[in-house]
Design an enzyme around this catalytic site. Structure first.
Site, PDB file in Angstrom:
ATOM      1  N   HIS A  99       0.843  -1.206   0.000  1.00 44.43           N
ATOM      2  CA  HIS A  99       0.000   0.000   0.000  1.00 44.43           C
ATOM      3  C   HIS A  99       0.880   1.259   0.000  1.00 44.43           C
ATOM      4  CE1 HIS A  99      -3.089  -2.650   2.248  1.00 44.43           C
ATOM      5  NE2 HIS A  99      -3.666  -2.353   1.095  1.00 44.43           N
ATOM      6  N   LYS A 137     -16.233  -7.238   6.140  1.00 50.82           N
ATOM      7  CA  LYS A 137     -14.994  -8.007   5.984  1.00 50.82           C
ATOM      8  C   LYS A 137     -14.471  -8.471   7.342  1.00 50.82           C
ATOM      9  CE  LYS A 137     -12.606  -6.812   1.702  1.00 50.82           C
ATOM     10  NZ  LYS A 137     -11.338  -6.295   1.167  1.00 50.82           N
ATOM     11  N   ARG A 165      -2.048  -5.727  -8.428  1.00 53.93           N
ATOM     12  CA  ARG A 165      -0.913  -6.616  -8.166  1.00 53.93           C
ATOM     13  C   ARG A 165      -0.740  -7.630  -9.273  1.00 53.93           C
ATOM     14  NH1 ARG A 165      -3.280  -7.645  -2.328  1.00 53.93           N
ATOM     15  NH2 ARG A 165      -5.086  -7.162  -3.604  1.00 53.93           N
ATOM     16  N   SER A 221      -2.956  -7.805   2.753  1.00 54.98           N
ATOM     17  CA  SER A 221      -3.214  -7.695   4.196  1.00 54.98           C
ATOM     18  C   SER A 221      -3.628  -9.061   4.751  1.00 54.98           C
ATOM     19  CB  SER A 221      -4.320  -6.679   4.464  1.00 54.98           C
ATOM     20  OG  SER A 221      -3.962  -5.424   3.964  1.00 54.98           O
TER      21      SER A 221
HETATM   22  P1  ADP Z   1     -10.040  -3.360  -0.372  1.00 57.90           P
HETATM   23  O1  ADP Z   1     -10.819  -4.007   0.719  1.00 57.90           O
HETATM   24  O2  ADP Z   1     -10.693  -2.148  -0.944  1.00 57.90           O
HETATM   25  O3  ADP Z   1      -9.511  -4.290  -1.441  1.00 57.90           O
HETATM   26  P2  ADP Z   1      -7.302  -3.221   0.556  1.00 57.90           P
HETATM   27  O4  ADP Z   1      -6.827  -2.469   1.750  1.00 57.90           O
HETATM   28  O5  ADP Z   1      -7.147  -4.695   0.582  1.00 57.90           O
HETATM   29  O6  ADP Z   1      -8.786  -2.750   0.393  1.00 57.90           O
HETATM   30  O7  ADP Z   1      -6.600  -2.664  -0.738  1.00 57.90           O
HETATM   31  C1  ADP Z   1      -6.729  -1.326  -1.159  1.00 57.90           C
HETATM   32  C2  ADP Z   1      -6.133  -1.176  -2.535  1.00 57.90           C
HETATM   33  O8  ADP Z   1      -4.728  -1.425  -2.470  1.00 57.90           O
HETATM   34  C3  ADP Z   1      -6.661  -2.151  -3.585  1.00 57.90           C
HETATM   35  O9  ADP Z   1      -6.694  -1.476  -4.829  1.00 57.90           O
HETATM   36  C4  ADP Z   1      -5.645  -3.254  -3.617  1.00 57.90           C
HETATM   37  O10 ADP Z   1      -5.605  -3.881  -4.882  1.00 57.90           O
HETATM   38  C5  ADP Z   1      -4.371  -2.450  -3.368  1.00 57.90           C
HETATM   39  N1  ADP Z   1      -3.313  -3.265  -2.776  1.00 57.90           N
HETATM   40  C6  ADP Z   1      -3.373  -4.080  -1.718  1.00 57.90           C
HETATM   41  N2  ADP Z   1      -2.179  -4.677  -1.482  1.00 57.90           N
HETATM   42  C7  ADP Z   1      -1.340  -4.207  -2.436  1.00 57.90           C
HETATM   43  C8  ADP Z   1       0.027  -4.465  -2.791  1.00 57.90           C
HETATM   44  N3  ADP Z   1       0.763  -5.338  -2.130  1.00 57.90           N
HETATM   45  N4  ADP Z   1       0.531  -3.805  -3.840  1.00 57.90           N
HETATM   46  C9  ADP Z   1      -0.222  -2.950  -4.554  1.00 57.90           C
HETATM   47  N5  ADP Z   1      -1.506  -2.680  -4.309  1.00 57.90           N
HETATM   48  C10 ADP Z   1      -2.071  -3.298  -3.274  1.00 57.90           C
END
Ligand code: ADP
Length: 165
Positions: free
Chosen positions: A18, A42, A91, A129
């Site tokens: 992130h 979630k 990703r 995450s």
């Molecule tokens: P959500 O529940 O909206 O998917 P996340 O916190 O899991 O929320 O992810 C927020 C955004 O960050 C999403 O667009 C996800 O694809 C991106 N994201 C999560 N992990 C990574 C990573 N390791 N590298 C790049 N983008 C990521």
């Protein structure tokens, strides 16, 4: 005019992946708002206030980044913040279908807000995450994958859970 982008997500917890996306986004926009969704559906490990605190701590040295919780439709939140764009991280191909659907739906709700997809460094492309939580739950070392504060809070959280059992 200030060019603001919103980076929405659950951030349960924020990872180095992130952070990589946030650092790329501030290079393109004047300001970036990391918008944290409650996302009770979630069943997040960390409460919304903890997630906001972890992100605030992680981005404190990155200029032009704001952190806020939001409780509405993301598009309404973009309108409230007068944002031009929504940032999402991509990703792998597996992210694409869901992100594509979300982007088209958001465009339908407000054609003025663009979805912008950014790719993290390759070494973060397998990072999520959920994976972090799984590893940390079994006492695995995630120190190089998350900000320091998150590492400590994960340890504390799983120690508390163990005590309660
Ligand atoms: P959500 O529940 O909206 O998917 P996340 O916190 O899991 O929320 O992810 C927020 C955004 O960050 C999403 O667009 C996800 O694809 C991106 N994201 C999560 N992990 C990574 C990573 N390791 N590298 C790049 N983008 C990521």
């Amino acid at each position: 005019m200030q060019r603001t982008a919103i980076y929405p997500g659950t951030f349960d917890p924020i990872t180095n992946g992130h952070l990589d996306i946030i650092r790329r986004a501030v290079k393109i926009f004047d300001s970036v708002v990391v918008a944290i969704a409650d996302n009770k559906g979630k069943d997040p490990l960390f409460g919304i206030d903890e997630r906001v605190a972890m992100v605030q701590e992680a981005v404190k040295d990155i200029p032009h980044v704001e952190v806020e919780a939001f409780h509405t439709l993301i598009i309404e939140y973009c309108q409230k913040k007068k944002a031009l764009a929504l940032i999402r991280g991509l990703r792998a191909v597996s992210d694409f279908e869901y992100e594509f659907q979300m982007a088209l739906m958001n465009r339908k709700l407000d054609p003025e807000v663009e979805s912008v997809f950014l790719m993290p460094k390759e070494k973060y492309s397998y990072l999520s995450s959920s994976l972090i939580k799984e590893i940390a739950a079994f006492g695995g070392d995630v120190a190089c994958l998350v900000p320091e504060g998150v590492h400590h809070r994960l340890k504390r959280k799983f120690a508390e859970k163990k005590e309660r059992k």
